[in-house]
Design a protein around this motif. Structure first.
Motif: not given
Length: 105
Positions: A3-11
């Motif tokens: 989830l952290g990686v996904g949110l980082g990629l989204l940002v």
């Protein structure tokens, strides 16, 4: 962690998408194509467990290729089936991560 990686990629994606240089015009968004791709993705997620990985992924990739501009149906189907089988072989057979068999199970 995912989830952290996904949110980082989204940002990061949003930051890149919002950057406009002074000498560049922003690229217009084809909202019809974007929403069509998003709806196909949601359908893929919804049918993944029921239909199974092989069928749902092959159909999803075939349709996404068409939505993104490819007009060669035979090539689209070939790529969809090839990618679906390759992912299945890699994850299920070689790495031992079971994927939903669906209708073919």
């Amino acid at each position: 962690f995912p989830l952290g990686v996904g949110l980082g990629l989204l940002v990061c994606s949003a930051a890149i998408a919002c950057q406009v240089r002074d000498d560049e015009q922003p690229v217009p968004v084809d909202w019809h194509r974007f929403l069509s791709c998003a709806l196909w993705f949601l359908a893929y997620l919804g049918l993944f467990e029921t239909v199974g990985h092989l069928v749902s992924t092959a159909v999803f990739i075939t349709c996404q290729a068409r939505l993104l501009g490819s007009t060669a149906w035979r090539r689209n189907v070939f790529c969809g089936v090839t990618v679906s089988v390759a992912i299945y072989a890699l994850l299920d057979r070689f790495l031992g991560l079971p994927l939903p068999p669906g209708w073919l199970g």
